[in-house]
Write a protein that holds these residues in place. Sequence first.
Motif, PDB file in Angstrom:
ATOM      1  N   LEU A  88       0.816  -1.280   0.053  1.00 29.40           N
ATOM      2  CA  LEU A  88      -0.116  -0.054  -0.087  1.00 29.40           C
ATOM      3  C   LEU A  88       0.807   1.114  -0.150  1.00 29.40           C
ATOM      4  CD1 LEU A  88      -2.680  -0.970   2.506  1.00 29.40           C
ATOM      5  CD2 LEU A  88      -3.080  -1.161   0.370  1.00 29.40           C
ATOM      6  N   SER A  89       1.875   1.284   0.828  1.00 30.55           N
ATOM      7  CA  SER A  89       2.916   2.457   1.029  1.00 30.55           C
ATOM      8  C   SER A  89       3.573   2.608  -0.253  1.00 30.55           C
ATOM      9  CB  SER A  89       3.703   2.141   1.993  1.00 30.55           C
ATOM     10  OG  SER A  89       3.121   1.988   3.078  1.00 30.55           O
ATOM     11  N   GLU A  90       3.778   1.659  -1.099  1.00 33.21           N
ATOM     12  CA  GLU A  90       4.703   1.684  -2.195  1.00 33.21           C
ATOM     13  C   GLU A  90       3.911   2.539  -3.463  1.00 33.21           C
ATOM     14  OE1 GLU A  90       6.632  -0.810  -5.927  1.00 33.21           O
ATOM     15  OE2 GLU A  90       5.885  -1.906  -4.057  1.00 33.21           O
ATOM     16  N   ALA A  91       2.684   1.708  -3.375  1.00 34.98           N
ATOM     17  CA  ALA A  91       1.714   2.382  -4.494  1.00 34.98           C
ATOM     18  C   ALA A  91       1.304   3.688  -4.432  1.00 34.98           C
ATOM     19  CB  ALA A  91       0.473   1.466  -4.625  1.00 34.98           C
ATOM     20  N   ILE A  92       0.908   4.269  -3.052  1.00 39.01           N
ATOM     21  CA  ILE A  92       0.347   5.501  -2.682  1.00 39.01           C
ATOM     22  C   ILE A  92       1.736   6.240  -2.928  1.00 39.01           C
ATOM     23  CG2 ILE A  92      -0.164   6.850  -0.785  1.00 39.01           C
ATOM     24  CD1 ILE A  92      -1.775   4.334   0.172  1.00 39.01           C
ATOM     25  N   SER A  93       3.026   6.147  -2.636  1.00 38.55           N
ATOM     26  CA  SER A  93       4.048   7.075  -2.574  1.00 38.55           C
ATOM     27  C   SER A  93       4.204   7.263  -4.144  1.00 38.55           C
ATOM     28  CB  SER A  93       5.183   6.396  -2.135  1.00 38.55           C
ATOM     29  OG  SER A  93       5.097   6.347  -0.638  1.00 38.55           O
TER      30      SER A  93
ATOM     31  N   ALA B 169      -0.324  -1.830 -11.200  1.00 35.57           N
ATOM     32  CA  ALA B 169       0.549  -2.540 -12.219  1.00 35.57           C
ATOM     33  C   ALA B 169       1.793  -2.610 -11.631  1.00 35.57           C
ATOM     34  CB  ALA B 169       0.448  -1.904 -13.665  1.00 35.57           C
ATOM     35  N   GLY B 170       2.493  -3.988 -11.760  1.00 38.30           N
ATOM     36  CA  GLY B 170       3.980  -4.190 -11.349  1.00 38.30           C
ATOM     37  C   GLY B 170       4.074  -4.369  -9.938  1.00 38.30           C
ATOM     38  N   LEU B 171       3.145  -4.218  -9.133  1.00 35.94           N
ATOM     39  CA  LEU B 171       3.369  -4.400  -7.633  1.00 35.94           C
ATOM     40  C   LEU B 171       3.533  -5.973  -7.535  1.00 35.94           C
ATOM     41  CD1 LEU B 171       0.356  -2.400  -6.200  1.00 35.94           C
ATOM     42  CD2 LEU B 171       3.058  -1.526  -6.023  1.00 35.94           C
TER      43      LEU B 171
ATOM     44  N   TYR C 162      -8.359  -2.502  -2.689  1.00 38.47           N
ATOM     45  CA  TYR C 162      -8.532  -1.051  -2.193  1.00 38.47           C
ATOM     46  C   TYR C 162      -7.837  -0.010  -2.839  1.00 38.47           C
ATOM     47  CZ  TYR C 162     -12.345  -3.453   0.372  1.00 38.47           C
ATOM     48  OH  TYR C 162     -13.728  -4.337   0.795  1.00 38.47           O
ATOM     49  N   LEU C 163      -6.678  -0.531  -3.340  1.00 37.52           N
ATOM     50  CA  LEU C 163      -5.748   0.402  -3.848  1.00 37.52           C
ATOM     51  C   LEU C 163      -6.517   0.989  -5.257  1.00 37.52           C
ATOM     52  CD1 LEU C 163      -2.277  -1.060  -3.565  1.00 37.52           C
ATOM     53  CD2 LEU C 163      -3.086   1.511  -2.925  1.00 37.52           C
ATOM     54  N   GLU C 164      -7.127  -0.114  -6.034  1.00 36.08           N
ATOM     55  CA  GLU C 164      -7.950   0.391  -7.273  1.00 36.08           C
ATOM     56  C   GLU C 164      -9.131   1.046  -6.961  1.00 36.08           C
ATOM     57  OE1 GLU C 164      -8.347  -3.515  -8.898  1.00 36.08           O
ATOM     58  OE2 GLU C 164      -6.209  -3.591  -9.551  1.00 36.08           O
ATOM     59  N   GLU C 165      -9.743   0.767  -5.757  1.00 30.62           N
ATOM     60  CA  GLU C 165     -10.970   1.556  -5.473  1.00 30.62           C
ATOM     61  C   GLU C 165     -10.617   3.130  -5.142  1.00 30.62           C
ATOM     62  OE1 GLU C 165     -14.165   0.678  -1.992  1.00 30.62           O
ATOM     63  OE2 GLU C 165     -12.624   1.962  -1.487  1.00 30.62           O
ATOM     64  N   ALA C 166      -9.463   3.200  -4.719  1.00 29.09           N
ATOM     65  CA  ALA C 166      -8.995   4.572  -4.448  1.00 29.09           C
ATOM     66  C   ALA C 166      -8.429   5.339  -5.628  1.00 29.09           C
ATOM     67  CB  ALA C 166      -7.915   4.447  -3.127  1.00 29.09           C
TER      68      ALA C 166
ATOM     69  N   THR D 124     -13.180  -1.272   5.716  1.00 34.28           N
ATOM     70  CA  THR D 124     -12.906   0.006   6.548  1.00 34.28           C
ATOM     71  C   THR D 124     -11.644   0.197   6.957  1.00 34.28           C
ATOM     72  OG1 THR D 124     -15.303   0.285   7.281  1.00 34.28           O
ATOM     73  CG2 THR D 124     -13.722   0.991   8.670  1.00 34.28           C
ATOM     74  N   ALA D 125     -11.183  -1.107   7.421  1.00 37.00           N
ATOM     75  CA  ALA D 125      -9.747  -1.110   7.901  1.00 37.00           C
ATOM     76  C   ALA D 125      -8.694  -0.835   6.676  1.00 37.00           C
ATOM     77  CB  ALA D 125      -9.385  -2.667   8.526  1.00 37.00           C
ATOM     78  N   PHE D 126      -8.964  -1.528   5.427  1.00 37.72           N
ATOM     79  CA  PHE D 126      -8.171  -1.113   4.422  1.00 37.72           C
ATOM     80  C   PHE D 126      -8.152   0.235   3.982  1.00 37.72           C
ATOM     81  CE2 PHE D 126      -7.403  -5.571   3.730  1.00 37.72           C
ATOM     82  CZ  PHE D 126      -6.116  -5.709   3.027  1.00 37.72           C
ATOM     83  N   ARG D 127      -9.346   1.004   4.090  1.00 37.60           N
ATOM     84  CA  ARG D 127      -9.612   2.416   3.669  1.00 37.60           C
ATOM     85  C   ARG D 127      -8.916   3.532   4.647  1.00 37.60           C
ATOM     86  NH1 ARG D 127     -15.752   0.748   2.596  1.00 37.60           N
ATOM     87  NH2 ARG D 127     -15.648   0.172   0.257  1.00 37.60           N
ATOM     88  N   GLN D 128      -8.832   2.891   5.941  1.00 37.35           N
ATOM     89  CA  GLN D 128      -8.231   3.859   6.908  1.00 37.35           C
ATOM     90  C   GLN D 128      -6.760   3.704   6.849  1.00 37.35           C
ATOM     91  OE1 GLN D 128     -10.187   2.178  10.699  1.00 37.35           O
ATOM     92  NE2 GLN D 128     -11.626   3.785  10.532  1.00 37.35           N
ATOM     93  N   THR D 129      -6.370   2.718   6.692  1.00 37.26           N
ATOM     94  CA  THR D 129      -4.983   2.310   6.282  1.00 37.26           C
ATOM     95  C   THR D 129      -4.201   3.067   4.943  1.00 37.26           C
ATOM     96  OG1 THR D 129      -5.033   0.192   7.295  1.00 37.26           O
ATOM     97  CG2 THR D 129      -3.074   0.736   6.050  1.00 37.26           C
ATOM     98  N   ILE D 130      -5.101   3.033   3.905  1.00 36.13           N
ATOM     99  CA  ILE D 130      -4.564   3.895   2.916  1.00 36.13           C
ATOM    100  C   ILE D 130      -4.793   5.341   3.295  1.00 36.13           C
ATOM    101  CG2 ILE D 130      -5.679   4.535   0.669  1.00 36.13           C
ATOM    102  CD1 ILE D 130      -6.529   1.716   0.246  1.00 36.13           C
TER     103      ILE D 130
END
Length: 339
Positions: free
Chosen positions: A179-184, A221-223, A212-216, A280-286
């Motif tokens: 999650l951290s890699e993709a968001i950064s 790709a590539g992860l 949940y990354l895709e939802e956001a 909810t847990a994934f969305r909060q972490t994101i």
Amino acid sequence: LYICTHNRCRSILSEAISNYTSAKTIEARSAGSQPVGEVHPLSLKYLEEAGIPTAGLQSQSWHEFQEWAPDVVITVCDNAAGETCPVWFGKAIRLHWALKDPSKVEGSDEEKATAFRQTIDLVKSRVKEMDAVFGSDVDEAEKIARLEAVGAKHVTSKIEPAPVKVLYICTHNRCRSILSEAISNYTSAKTIEARSAGSQPVGEVHPLSLKYLEEAGIPTAGLQSQSWHEFQEWAPDVVITVCDNAAGETCPVWFGKAIRLHWALKDPSKVEGSDEEKATAFRQTIDLVKSRVKEMDAVFGSDVDEAEKIARLEAVGAKHVTSKIEPAPVKVLYICTHN
């Protein structure tokens, strides 16, 4: 490294001539900021006519030479001279030759041939002088002065700021570090170049991480789940552990002088309950990772010292870590004539 926007004619001629006439003094390459992917056929024709080898010449991006670390960068067209240079040009001497483009000459075949032959002769004379200059024992200022005397212009160019290389670590590298890699990379690509890895990677990304990354709206790709040993040559500037297990592990010696931080994120993949509770847990972490990455973007984009950067990152939940480092193995090379 010779640079021309499309890397198909003048930079190609310069590379080939340098490697043919001055191989003992100069190791030449050429590249473009917007390479077209093919060498101009007349470049090859008139190099061969001059007895200069053309094998291996290709039109390629300057980013192919990120690890090559050129000592001298020479732009040979005015477009390239005005472009912002990659940060990895570093302390290379920057020169500009401003060669006319023989491939733009219109007219008879003989007029085109004359243009190419004249350009080849001009490059030969400049390379000859450069060979003499870099084979001499004079300081950099004198070298530049001598090269300017034969048509080169010394350039002080705008340099792109280097993105900070951040490696996120979680033991299994399947959820929080992913999650951290993709968001950064999505929110702060100009400031941060992120990767993630694990000390004991499981080899697959948790499906809800991707969901949940895709939802956001964040690309996935590539992860992949991979070992931290895959990044031995990458040399991160910052290493962030996102799980408590990883924070307590002995770090590879190649982490070197990287700033070590710990985020202690709760693992959303461990939440039990309904689908909505897991969501909810994934969305909060994101959201939490987004806020920390936003602050990290601001910190590393600012002109403050390392201590101040760490203090500001600790203020938003990071913990500075001084970790145990594996001793580096001694590298021994055994030599015998016939091996």
